[in-house]
Scaffold this motif. Structure first.
Motif, PDB file in Angstrom:
ATOM      1  N   GLU A   1       0.789  -1.342  -0.167  1.00  0.00           N
ATOM      2  CA  GLU A   1      -0.117   0.075  -0.120  1.00  0.00           C
ATOM      3  C   GLU A   1       0.932   1.315  -0.069  1.00  0.00           C
ATOM      4  O   GLU A   1       1.884   1.382   0.802  1.00  0.00           O
ATOM      5  CB  GLU A   1      -0.785  -0.115   1.172  1.00  0.00           C
ATOM      6  CG  GLU A   1      -1.683   1.145   1.388  1.00  0.00           C
ATOM      7  CD  GLU A   1      -2.596   1.154   2.729  1.00  0.00           C
ATOM      8  OE1 GLU A   1      -3.131   2.058   2.965  1.00  0.00           O
ATOM      9  OE2 GLU A   1      -2.482   0.343   3.427  1.00  0.00           O
ATOM     10  N   ALA A   2       0.352   2.035  -0.979  1.00  0.00           N
ATOM     11  CA  ALA A   2       1.503   3.437  -0.852  1.00  0.00           C
ATOM     12  C   ALA A   2       0.759   4.204   0.584  1.00  0.00           C
ATOM     13  O   ALA A   2      -0.041   4.569   0.638  1.00  0.00           O
ATOM     14  CB  ALA A   2       1.108   4.233  -2.163  1.00  0.00           C
TER      15      ALA A   2
ATOM     16  N   SER B   1       9.557   3.553  -4.537  1.00  0.00           N
ATOM     17  CA  SER B   1       9.819   3.363  -6.066  1.00  0.00           C
ATOM     18  C   SER B   1       9.635   4.990  -6.574  1.00  0.00           C
ATOM     19  O   SER B   1       8.677   5.668  -6.373  1.00  0.00           O
ATOM     20  CB  SER B   1       8.203   2.690  -6.203  1.00  0.00           C
ATOM     21  OG  SER B   1       8.088   2.545  -7.713  1.00  0.00           O
TER      22      SER B   1
ATOM     23  N   LEU C   1       6.963   6.984  -4.824  1.00  0.00           N
ATOM     24  CA  LEU C   1       6.221   6.712  -3.692  1.00  0.00           C
ATOM     25  C   LEU C   1       6.809   5.873  -2.870  1.00  0.00           C
ATOM     26  O   LEU C   1       7.707   4.921  -3.208  1.00  0.00           O
ATOM     27  CB  LEU C   1       4.752   6.243  -4.267  1.00  0.00           C
ATOM     28  CG  LEU C   1       4.041   7.138  -5.121  1.00  0.00           C
ATOM     29  CD1 LEU C   1       2.787   5.870  -5.747  1.00  0.00           C
ATOM     30  CD2 LEU C   1       3.422   8.064  -4.411  1.00  0.00           C
TER      31      LEU C   1
ATOM     32  N   TYR D   1       6.369   2.525  -0.593  1.00  0.00           N
ATOM     33  CA  TYR D   1       5.079   1.393  -0.320  1.00  0.00           C
ATOM     34  C   TYR D   1       5.469   0.822   1.173  1.00  0.00           C
ATOM     35  O   TYR D   1       6.646   0.659   1.582  1.00  0.00           O
ATOM     36  CB  TYR D   1       5.065   0.463  -1.202  1.00  0.00           C
ATOM     37  CG  TYR D   1       4.532   1.264  -2.509  1.00  0.00           C
ATOM     38  CD1 TYR D   1       3.103   0.987  -2.879  1.00  0.00           C
ATOM     39  CD2 TYR D   1       5.398   1.855  -3.258  1.00  0.00           C
ATOM     40  CE1 TYR D   1       2.504   1.563  -3.984  1.00  0.00           C
ATOM     41  CE2 TYR D   1       4.863   2.384  -4.531  1.00  0.00           C
ATOM     42  CZ  TYR D   1       3.486   2.047  -4.958  1.00  0.00           C
ATOM     43  OH  TYR D   1       2.907   2.572  -5.981  1.00  0.00           O
TER      44      TYR D   1
ATOM     45  N   GLU E   1       6.571  15.806  -7.176  1.00  0.00           N
ATOM     46  CA  GLU E   1       6.431  14.147  -6.760  1.00  0.00           C
ATOM     47  C   GLU E   1       7.283  13.715  -7.605  1.00  0.00           C
ATOM     48  O   GLU E   1       7.243  13.505  -8.851  1.00  0.00           O
ATOM     49  CB  GLU E   1       5.248  13.596  -6.967  1.00  0.00           C
ATOM     50  CG  GLU E   1       5.328  12.375  -6.353  1.00  0.00           C
ATOM     51  CD  GLU E   1       3.736  11.691  -6.506  1.00  0.00           C
ATOM     52  OE1 GLU E   1       3.324  10.715  -7.134  1.00  0.00           O
ATOM     53  OE2 GLU E   1       2.882  12.180  -5.619  1.00  0.00           O
TER      54      GLU E   1
ATOM     55  N   ARG F   1       4.614  10.127  -0.340  1.00  0.00           N
ATOM     56  CA  ARG F   1       5.109  10.508  -1.489  1.00  0.00           C
ATOM     57  C   ARG F   1       6.485  11.044  -1.135  1.00  0.00           C
ATOM     58  O   ARG F   1       6.940  11.596  -0.431  1.00  0.00           O
ATOM     59  CB  ARG F   1       4.252  11.536  -2.038  1.00  0.00           C
ATOM     60  CG  ARG F   1       2.756  11.234  -2.270  1.00  0.00           C
ATOM     61  CD  ARG F   1       2.005  12.938  -2.518  1.00  0.00           C
ATOM     62  NE  ARG F   1       0.622  12.579  -2.404  1.00  0.00           N
ATOM     63  CZ  ARG F   1      -0.142  12.038  -3.646  1.00  0.00           C
ATOM     64  NH1 ARG F   1       0.348  11.932  -4.787  1.00  0.00           N
ATOM     65  NH2 ARG F   1      -1.315  11.987  -3.377  1.00  0.00           N
TER      66      ARG F   1
ATOM     67  N   THR G   1       9.206  -1.660   4.105  1.00  0.00           N
ATOM     68  CA  THR G   1       8.828  -0.572   3.142  1.00  0.00           C
ATOM     69  C   THR G   1       9.742  -0.600   1.861  1.00  0.00           C
ATOM     70  O   THR G   1      10.913  -1.313   2.324  1.00  0.00           O
ATOM     71  CB  THR G   1       9.240   0.662   4.004  1.00  0.00           C
ATOM     72  OG1 THR G   1      10.501   0.798   4.579  1.00  0.00           O
ATOM     73  CG2 THR G   1       8.227   0.743   5.004  1.00  0.00           C
TER      74      THR G   1
END
Length: 63
Positions: A12-13, A40, A28, A30, A25, A16, A37
């Motif tokens: 789950e993201a 990406s 992200l 995750y 941005e 940012r 964690t």
């Protein structure tokens, strides 16, 4: 066969990643269902993703 203790299934993201200089941005953060964690980065091009400015990076991280 050994059982894998840290199997990733879903992520789950949770945040940012933004360029410090521009605020744009660039990726992200995750969190996987096993608690790990992973960052990406968006693929806007190697130069833009790795260095969000024209400034040279400081390679001495120990300072």
């Amino acid at each position: 066969m050994p059982k894998l203790e840290s199997v990733r299934a879903t992520a789950e993201a949770i945040g940012r990643i933004s360029c410090i200089k521009t605020g744009e941005e660039i990726g992200l953060l995750y969190q996987w269902d096993n608690g790990e964690t992973q960052a990406s980065l968006h693929n806007f091009g190697v130069q833009e993703t790795q260095h969000c400015s024209d400034q040279p990076t400081n390679q001495d991280l120990g300072a």
